[in-house]
Motif scaffolding. Structure first.
Motif, PDB file in Angstrom:
ATOM      1  N   ASP A  72       0.800  -1.224   0.000  1.00 23.40           N
ATOM      2  CA  ASP A  72       0.000   0.000   0.000  1.00 23.40           C
ATOM      3  C   ASP A  72       0.833   1.273   0.000  1.00 23.40           C
ATOM      4  OD1 ASP A  72      -2.268  -1.594   0.105  1.00 23.40           O
ATOM      5  OD2 ASP A  72      -2.284  -1.615   2.301  1.00 23.40           O
ATOM      6  N   THR A  73       2.146   1.161  -0.124  1.00 25.85           N
ATOM      7  CA  THR A  73       2.988   2.354  -0.041  1.00 25.85           C
ATOM      8  C   THR A  73       3.093   3.104  -1.349  1.00 25.85           C
ATOM      9  OG1 THR A  73       4.976   1.078  -0.522  1.00 25.85           O
ATOM     10  CG2 THR A  73       4.390   1.355   1.800  1.00 25.85           C
ATOM     11  N   GLY A  74       2.724   2.493  -2.435  1.00 27.66           N
ATOM     12  CA  GLY A  74       2.743   3.198  -3.708  1.00 27.66           C
ATOM     13  C   GLY A  74       4.084   3.165  -4.416  1.00 27.66           C
ATOM     14  N   GLY A  75       4.567   2.006  -4.757  1.00 26.50           N
ATOM     15  CA  GLY A  75       5.771   1.915  -5.572  1.00 26.50           C
ATOM     16  C   GLY A  75       7.025   1.522  -4.831  1.00 26.50           C
ATOM     17  N   GLY A  76       6.963   1.283  -3.553  1.00 26.51           N
ATOM     18  CA  GLY A  76       8.163   0.941  -2.808  1.00 26.51           C
ATOM     19  C   GLY A  76       8.411  -0.542  -2.678  1.00 26.51           C
ATOM     20  N   GLN A  77       7.533  -1.354  -3.238  1.00 27.39           N
ATOM     21  CA  GLN A  77       7.646  -2.792  -3.066  1.00 27.39           C
ATOM     22  C   GLN A  77       8.903  -3.345  -3.735  1.00 27.39           C
ATOM     23  OE1 GLN A  77       4.219  -4.907  -4.366  1.00 27.39           O
ATOM     24  NE2 GLN A  77       4.874  -6.836  -3.498  1.00 27.39           N
ATOM     25  N   GLY A  78       9.209  -2.912  -4.929  1.00 22.74           N
ATOM     26  CA  GLY A  78      10.399  -3.416  -5.620  1.00 22.74           C
ATOM     27  C   GLY A  78      11.684  -3.057  -4.899  1.00 22.74           C
ATOM     28  N   LEU A  79      11.764  -1.829  -4.409  1.00 17.39           N
ATOM     29  CA  LEU A  79      12.943  -1.393  -3.672  1.00 17.39           C
ATOM     30  C   LEU A  79      13.087  -2.176  -2.372  1.00 17.39           C
ATOM     31  CD1 LEU A  79      15.329   0.525  -3.273  1.00 17.39           C
ATOM     32  CD2 LEU A  79      13.733   2.119  -2.202  1.00 17.39           C
ATOM     33  N   ALA A  80      11.983  -2.367  -1.656  1.00 20.31           N
ATOM     34  CA  ALA A  80      12.037  -3.082  -0.387  1.00 20.31           C
ATOM     35  C   ALA A  80      12.460  -4.535  -0.581  1.00 20.31           C
ATOM     36  CB  ALA A  80      10.678  -3.018   0.321  1.00 20.31           C
ATOM     37  N   ILE A  81      11.947  -5.177  -1.616  1.00 27.06           N
ATOM     38  CA  ILE A  81      12.320  -6.570  -1.869  1.00 27.06           C
ATOM     39  C   ILE A  81      13.775  -6.648  -2.340  1.00 27.06           C
ATOM     40  CG2 ILE A  81      11.870  -8.527  -3.402  1.00 27.06           C
ATOM     41  CD1 ILE A  81       8.915  -8.008  -3.030  1.00 27.06           C
ATOM     42  N   GLY A  82      14.224  -5.656  -3.105  1.00 25.79           N
ATOM     43  CA  GLY A  82      15.627  -5.627  -3.519  1.00 25.79           C
ATOM     44  C   GLY A  82      16.569  -5.482  -2.341  1.00 25.79           C
ATOM     45  N   VAL A  83      16.219  -4.617  -1.400  1.00 25.14           N
ATOM     46  CA  VAL A  83      17.044  -4.439  -0.200  1.00 25.14           C
ATOM     47  C   VAL A  83      17.038  -5.707   0.635  1.00 25.14           C
ATOM     48  CG1 VAL A  83      17.208  -3.166   1.976  1.00 25.14           C
ATOM     49  CG2 VAL A  83      16.784  -1.940  -0.150  1.00 25.14           C
ATOM     50  N   LEU A  84      15.879  -6.349   0.752  1.00 23.75           N
ATOM     51  CA  LEU A  84      15.808  -7.610   1.490  1.00 23.75           C
ATOM     52  C   LEU A  84      16.650  -8.682   0.813  1.00 23.75           C
ATOM     53  CD1 LEU A  84      14.596  -9.353   3.737  1.00 23.75           C
ATOM     54  CD2 LEU A  84      12.689  -9.822   2.206  1.00 23.75           C
ATOM     55  N   ASN A  85      16.611  -8.724  -0.509  1.00 23.81           N
ATOM     56  CA  ASN A  85      17.412  -9.687  -1.252  1.00 23.81           C
ATOM     57  C   ASN A  85      18.898  -9.466  -0.984  1.00 23.81           C
ATOM     58  OD1 ASN A  85      18.047 -11.741  -2.971  1.00 23.81           O
ATOM     59  ND2 ASN A  85      17.702 -10.583  -4.825  1.00 23.81           N
ATOM     60  N   LEU A  86      19.335  -8.215  -1.000  1.00 24.18           N
ATOM     61  CA  LEU A  86      20.739  -7.923  -0.693  1.00 24.18           C
ATOM     62  C   LEU A  86      21.084  -8.302   0.745  1.00 24.18           C
ATOM     63  CD1 LEU A  86      21.248  -4.502  -2.473  1.00 24.18           C
ATOM     64  CD2 LEU A  86      22.188  -6.713  -3.123  1.00 24.18           C
ATOM     65  N   ALA A  87      20.148  -8.082   1.664  1.00 23.07           N
ATOM     66  CA  ALA A  87      20.399  -8.436   3.066  1.00 23.07           C
ATOM     67  C   ALA A  87      20.561  -9.938   3.244  1.00 23.07           C
ATOM     68  CB  ALA A  87      19.259  -7.921   3.944  1.00 23.07           C
ATOM     69  N   ILE A  88      19.969 -10.717   2.372  1.00 24.74           N
ATOM     70  CA  ILE A  88      20.116 -12.166   2.448  1.00 24.74           C
ATOM     71  C   ILE A  88      21.368 -12.633   1.714  1.00 24.74           C
ATOM     72  CG2 ILE A  88      19.092 -14.367   1.717  1.00 24.74           C
ATOM     73  CD1 ILE A  88      16.353 -13.089   2.254  1.00 24.74           C
ATOM     74  N   VAL A  89      21.631 -12.042   0.551  1.00 18.38           N
ATOM     75  CA  VAL A  89      22.710 -12.539  -0.311  1.00 18.38           C
ATOM     76  C   VAL A  89      24.094 -12.118   0.170  1.00 18.38           C
ATOM     77  CG1 VAL A  89      23.681 -12.320  -2.637  1.00 18.38           C
ATOM     78  CG2 VAL A  89      21.252 -12.745  -2.335  1.00 18.38           C
ATOM     79  N   ILE A  90      24.244 -10.901   0.645  1.00 17.67           N
ATOM     80  CA  ILE A  90      25.574 -10.408   1.046  1.00 17.67           C
ATOM     81  C   ILE A  90      26.190 -11.240   2.188  1.00 17.67           C
ATOM     82  CG2 ILE A  90      26.785  -8.449   2.094  1.00 17.67           C
ATOM     83  CD1 ILE A  90      25.131  -6.639   0.248  1.00 17.67           C
ATOM     84  N   PRO A  91      25.439 -11.560   3.248  1.00 13.94           N
ATOM     85  CA  PRO A  91      26.049 -12.428   4.279  1.00 13.94           C
ATOM     86  C   PRO A  91      26.386 -13.820   3.749  1.00 13.94           C
ATOM     87  CG  PRO A  91      24.153 -11.297   5.183  1.00 13.94           C
ATOM     88  CD  PRO A  91      24.157 -11.027   3.718  1.00 13.94           C
ATOM     89  N   GLN A  92      25.561 -14.346   2.834  1.00 14.02           N
ATOM     90  CA  GLN A  92      25.878 -15.647   2.266  1.00 14.02           C
ATOM     91  C   GLN A  92      27.149 -15.588   1.433  1.00 14.02           C
ATOM     92  OE1 GLN A  92      22.350 -16.672   0.094  1.00 14.02           O
ATOM     93  NE2 GLN A  92      21.323 -17.503   1.885  1.00 14.02           N
ATOM     94  N   SER A  93      27.320 -14.509   0.692  1.00  9.50           N
ATOM     95  CA  SER A  93      28.524 -14.345  -0.124  1.00  9.50           C
ATOM     96  C   SER A  93      29.750 -14.154   0.752  1.00  9.50           C
ATOM     97  CB  SER A  93      28.371 -13.152  -1.058  1.00  9.50           C
ATOM     98  OG  SER A  93      27.310 -13.366  -1.946  1.00  9.50           O
ATOM     99  N   ALA A  94      29.603 -13.425   1.834  1.00 13.47           N
ATOM    100  CA  ALA A  94      30.732 -13.194   2.725  1.00 13.47           C
ATOM    101  C   ALA A  94      31.124 -14.476   3.443  1.00 13.47           C
ATOM    102  CB  ALA A  94      30.371 -12.106   3.737  1.00 13.47           C
ATOM    103  N   HIS A  95      30.160 -15.352   3.683  1.00  9.19           N
ATOM    104  CA  HIS A  95      30.444 -16.592   4.396  1.00  9.19           C
ATOM    105  C   HIS A  95      31.221 -17.573   3.526  1.00  9.19           C
ATOM    106  CE1 HIS A  95      29.928 -20.541   6.088  1.00  9.19           C
ATOM    107  NE2 HIS A  95      29.433 -20.031   7.192  1.00  9.19           N
ATOM    108  N   THR A  96      30.940 -17.594   2.221  1.00 10.10           N
ATOM    109  CA  THR A  96      31.574 -18.597   1.357  1.00 10.10           C
ATOM    110  C   THR A  96      32.877 -18.165   0.840  1.00 10.10           C
ATOM    111  OG1 THR A  96      30.429 -17.738  -0.566  1.00 10.10           O
ATOM    112  CG2 THR A  96      29.445 -19.607   0.591  1.00 10.10           C
TER     113      THR A  96
END
Length: 96
Positions: A72-96
């Motif tokens: 319901d925020t009006g266009g912020g869904q893609g940005l929020a999911i992108g930030v969440l994706n980075l929050a998941i991927v960066i620690p995984q990349s740093a771990h390996t």
């Protein structure tokens, strides 16, 4: 770039660049799967049931909650999911 070359040329060029990148990804994936054909790709997750359940929770629930909270925020869904994706991927990349 559109001002110099025109949008009619830039748009198809960008589509061909995306096509080339996706084709490269498919080729790399095919080579990778063929390399591990004997043991399959299930070894990446493992046979442990707890790891599979934790992976399902990690991969699906945060994305569904983010999509629901930002719908319901009006266009912020893609940005929020992108930030969440980075929050998941960066620690995984740093771990390996």
């Amino acid at each position: 770039m559109c001002q110099r070359m025109g949008a009619r040329l830039v748009w198809p060029m960008s589509n061909f660049i995306v096509f080339a990148c996706m084709a490269g990804t498919a080729i790399i994936s095919l080579v990778s799967v063929n390399k591990y054909i004997t043991e399959g790709i299930q070894h990446a997750i493992g046979e442990n049931r707890a790891i599979k359940i934790a992976s399902l929770i990690t991969y699906s629930i945060p994305f569904s909650i983010t999509a629901d909270l930002t719908a319901d925020t009006g266009g912020g869904q893609g940005l929020a999911i992108g930030v969440l994706n980075l929050a998941i991927v960066i620690p995984q990349s740093a771990h390996t």
